[in-house]
Design a protein around this motif. Sequence first.
Motif, PDB file in Angstrom:
ATOM      1  N   TYR A  35       0.810  -1.204   0.000  1.00 59.91           N
ATOM      2  CA  TYR A  35       0.000   0.000   0.000  1.00 59.91           C
ATOM      3  C   TYR A  35       0.850   1.264   0.000  1.00 59.91           C
ATOM      4  O   TYR A  35       1.867   1.345   0.695  1.00 59.91           O
ATOM      5  CB  TYR A  35      -0.926   0.004   1.218  1.00 59.91           C
ATOM      6  CG  TYR A  35      -1.745   1.261   1.345  1.00 59.91           C
ATOM      7  CD1 TYR A  35      -2.823   1.489   0.503  1.00 59.91           C
ATOM      8  CD2 TYR A  35      -1.424   2.235   2.284  1.00 59.91           C
ATOM      9  CE1 TYR A  35      -3.562   2.640   0.598  1.00 59.91           C
ATOM     10  CE2 TYR A  35      -2.169   3.389   2.396  1.00 59.91           C
ATOM     11  CZ  TYR A  35      -3.232   3.589   1.542  1.00 59.91           C
ATOM     12  OH  TYR A  35      -3.962   4.743   1.639  1.00 59.91           O
ATOM     13  N   ILE A  36       0.417   2.277  -0.743  1.00 61.43           N
ATOM     14  CA  ILE A  36       1.038   3.602  -0.740  1.00 61.43           C
ATOM     15  C   ILE A  36      -0.022   4.605  -0.309  1.00 61.43           C
ATOM     16  O   ILE A  36      -1.090   4.680  -0.905  1.00 61.43           O
ATOM     17  CB  ILE A  36       1.590   3.989  -2.125  1.00 61.43           C
ATOM     18  CG1 ILE A  36       2.654   2.990  -2.584  1.00 61.43           C
ATOM     19  CG2 ILE A  36       2.160   5.408  -2.093  1.00 61.43           C
ATOM     20  CD1 ILE A  36       3.184   3.269  -3.976  1.00 61.43           C
ATOM     21  N   ALA A  37       0.246   5.348   0.749  1.00 60.85           N
ATOM     22  CA  ALA A  37      -0.732   6.303   1.283  1.00 60.85           C
ATOM     23  C   ALA A  37      -1.018   7.406   0.270  1.00 60.85           C
ATOM     24  O   ALA A  37      -0.175   7.765  -0.553  1.00 60.85           O
ATOM     25  CB  ALA A  37      -0.211   6.906   2.588  1.00 60.85           C
ATOM     26  N   GLN A  38      -2.231   7.944   0.366  1.00 61.97           N
ATOM     27  CA  GLN A  38      -2.622   9.029  -0.528  1.00 61.97           C
ATOM     28  C   GLN A  38      -1.739  10.257  -0.322  1.00 61.97           C
ATOM     29  O   GLN A  38      -1.349  10.577   0.794  1.00 61.97           O
ATOM     30  CB  GLN A  38      -4.078   9.421  -0.272  1.00 61.97           C
ATOM     31  CG  GLN A  38      -5.090   8.408  -0.779  1.00 61.97           C
ATOM     32  CD  GLN A  38      -6.508   8.865  -0.513  1.00 61.97           C
ATOM     33  OE1 GLN A  38      -6.779   9.515   0.482  1.00 61.97           O
ATOM     34  NE2 GLN A  38      -7.418   8.518  -1.390  1.00 61.97           N
ATOM     35  N   LYS A  39      -1.460  10.937  -1.424  1.00 65.59           N
ATOM     36  CA  LYS A  39      -0.690  12.166  -1.337  1.00 65.59           C
ATOM     37  C   LYS A  39      -1.566  13.293  -0.812  1.00 65.59           C
ATOM     38  O   LYS A  39      -2.755  13.354  -1.073  1.00 65.59           O
ATOM     39  CB  LYS A  39      -0.110  12.523  -2.710  1.00 65.59           C
ATOM     40  CG  LYS A  39       0.947  11.537  -3.206  1.00 65.59           C
ATOM     41  CD  LYS A  39       1.520  11.994  -4.533  1.00 65.59           C
ATOM     42  CE  LYS A  39       2.604  11.028  -5.012  1.00 65.59           C
ATOM     43  NZ  LYS A  39       3.177  11.446  -6.318  1.00 65.59           N
ATOM     44  N   LYS A  40      -0.936  14.193  -0.067  1.00 62.44           N
ATOM     45  CA  LYS A  40      -1.647  15.323   0.519  1.00 62.44           C
ATOM     46  C   LYS A  40      -0.834  16.589   0.294  1.00 62.44           C
ATOM     47  O   LYS A  40       0.400  16.555   0.265  1.00 62.44           O
ATOM     48  CB  LYS A  40      -1.861  15.109   2.020  1.00 62.44           C
ATOM     49  CG  LYS A  40      -2.498  13.785   2.408  1.00 62.44           C
ATOM     50  CD  LYS A  40      -2.529  13.630   3.921  1.00 62.44           C
ATOM     51  CE  LYS A  40      -3.074  12.287   4.354  1.00 62.44           C
ATOM     52  NZ  LYS A  40      -2.094  11.197   4.069  1.00 62.44           N
ATOM     53  N   THR A  41      -1.529  17.706   0.162  1.00 64.01           N
ATOM     54  CA  THR A  41      -0.882  19.005   0.096  1.00 64.01           C
ATOM     55  C   THR A  41      -1.083  19.717   1.430  1.00 64.01           C
ATOM     56  O   THR A  41      -2.227  19.960   1.846  1.00 64.01           O
ATOM     57  CB  THR A  41      -1.463  19.868  -1.037  1.00 64.01           C
ATOM     58  OG1 THR A  41      -1.198  19.239  -2.295  1.00 64.01           O
ATOM     59  CG2 THR A  41      -0.833  21.260  -1.037  1.00 64.01           C
ATOM     60  N   VAL A  42       0.007  20.006   2.122  1.00 64.16           N
ATOM     61  CA  VAL A  42      -0.071  20.701   3.411  1.00 64.16           C
ATOM     62  C   VAL A  42      -0.289  22.190   3.148  1.00 64.16           C
ATOM     63  O   VAL A  42       0.463  22.821   2.392  1.00 64.16           O
ATOM     64  CB  VAL A  42       1.209  20.480   4.235  1.00 64.16           C
ATOM     65  CG1 VAL A  42       1.173  21.309   5.517  1.00 64.16           C
ATOM     66  CG2 VAL A  42       1.380  19.001   4.556  1.00 64.16           C
ATOM     67  N   ILE A  43      -1.330  22.761   3.778  1.00 64.19           N
ATOM     68  CA  ILE A  43      -1.675  24.160   3.512  1.00 64.19           C
ATOM     69  C   ILE A  43      -1.559  25.042   4.764  1.00 64.19           C
ATOM     70  O   ILE A  43      -1.629  26.270   4.660  1.00 64.19           O
ATOM     71  CB  ILE A  43      -3.090  24.284   2.916  1.00 64.19           C
ATOM     72  CG1 ILE A  43      -4.123  23.600   3.821  1.00 64.19           C
ATOM     73  CG2 ILE A  43      -3.126  23.695   1.515  1.00 64.19           C
ATOM     74  CD1 ILE A  43      -5.556  23.716   3.311  1.00 64.19           C
ATOM     75  N   ASP A  44      -1.386  24.425   5.936  1.00 60.88           N
ATOM     76  CA  ASP A  44      -1.217  25.194   7.168  1.00 60.88           C
ATOM     77  C   ASP A  44      -0.847  24.229   8.291  1.00 60.88           C
ATOM     78  O   ASP A  44      -0.714  23.028   8.072  1.00 60.88           O
ATOM     79  CB  ASP A  44      -2.494  25.966   7.517  1.00 60.88           C
ATOM     80  CG  ASP A  44      -2.225  27.232   8.338  1.00 60.88           C
ATOM     81  OD1 ASP A  44      -1.147  27.312   8.973  1.00 60.88           O
ATOM     82  OD2 ASP A  44      -3.091  28.129   8.354  1.00 60.88           O
ATOM     83  N   GLU A  45      -0.705  24.777   9.479  1.00 59.27           N
ATOM     84  CA  GLU A  45      -0.389  23.971  10.661  1.00 59.27           C
ATOM     85  C   GLU A  45      -1.392  24.303  11.761  1.00 59.27           C
ATOM     86  O   GLU A  45      -1.645  25.469  12.053  1.00 59.27           O
ATOM     87  CB  GLU A  45       1.032  24.280  11.139  1.00 59.27           C
ATOM     88  CG  GLU A  45       1.471  23.497  12.356  1.00 59.27           C
ATOM     89  CD  GLU A  45       2.884  23.866  12.769  1.00 59.27           C
ATOM     90  OE1 GLU A  45       3.109  24.049  13.983  1.00 59.27           O
ATOM     91  OE2 GLU A  45       3.748  23.978  11.876  1.00 59.27           O
ATOM     92  N   SER A  46      -1.985  23.287  12.366  1.00 64.13           N
ATOM     93  CA  SER A  46      -3.013  23.504  13.375  1.00 64.13           C
ATOM     94  C   SER A  46      -2.402  24.024  14.676  1.00 64.13           C
ATOM     95  O   SER A  46      -1.387  23.515  15.153  1.00 64.13           O
ATOM     96  CB  SER A  46      -3.773  22.214  13.647  1.00 64.13           C
ATOM     97  OG  SER A  46      -4.786  22.425  14.602  1.00 64.13           O
ATOM     98  N   ILE A  47      -3.056  25.046  15.250  1.00 60.78           N
ATOM     99  CA  ILE A  47      -2.626  25.574  16.547  1.00 60.78           C
ATOM    100  C   ILE A  47      -3.687  25.337  17.624  1.00 60.78           C
ATOM    101  O   ILE A  47      -3.424  25.483  18.807  1.00 60.78           O
ATOM    102  CB  ILE A  47      -2.293  27.075  16.460  1.00 60.78           C
ATOM    103  CG1 ILE A  47      -3.473  27.873  15.913  1.00 60.78           C
ATOM    104  CG2 ILE A  47      -1.059  27.291  15.600  1.00 60.78           C
ATOM    105  CD1 ILE A  47      -3.218  29.375  15.836  1.00 60.78           C
TER     106      ILE A  47
END
Length: 287
Positions: A35-47
Amino acid sequence: MKKNNIILLSFFFLSISLFSQVNLNYTKDNNKNLYIAQKKTVIDESILNIQYRMFYVKDTKNPDMKKSYYMELQIGKQISKFSDYQRLKIDSLEEVFMKQKLDEIQVVNNVLSLGRGTSSLNIFKNYPINKITITDRVPVSGNFKYVEDKTKPIWKMERGSTDVCGYTCQKASTTFRGRKYTAWYAPKIPYSDGPWKFWGLPGLILKIADDKNEYSFECVVIEKPKKTESIYIKDIDYYNTTRVKFNEAVRKFYNNPGPMFENKGIKVDGKPIGNKSLPYNPIELGE
């Protein structure tokens, strides 16, 4: 439609929805499809993370039968994301499954089990700037994405206060997308945000419900991430559309799901589903 047929259809909705969102890419290793995990685009960081319990009446003819989800609002420096809490956990597990070099079929089976009863909705506020991006799924049809203006509800400040999750909250009301809502917001939590598409009050919305009590959201947990936590959007194939067209597509499906299932070769008790409607009570009733 018989009750057992509706239950079977609900299972098909879940299976197709989850299966379609599991990445079917794989790599060969000792004749195994890893299995290869789905690709994701990081758009911010949760605070700050806020969990809500969401209730809604799916069938207005049976108002006492409510479905519930645990949803999470991740507030970042610029962007917030509102999504299903359990699906966030599934996404994390998929990364673990990939590192463990699990077989693709093993992962799919695990995801189907863990994802039972979850929501495919994702709402990204201020992504892009002054816009809201929504990704969701029309049963059987596929994954959709649309972008709309970050429309601020017109709030009326009301008298009254209540405690939610240990915070004293003030009362406000609004009419938004065809429903009348009463909201409770915490001035001591200085984020003008809230569940679903709600925002624009001088504090975080911790509780909100419409006047028919068909849709409600109430905070159950507030916490700061203990480690770096990304806010991301999945890189999957979406049908790009508009809010109006998406809502029309969902309504069309529930009004007559038979033809769509038949196109996929899906039957109930070995028979075509036919021209039967399913209960449908959208949160958005107007523009």
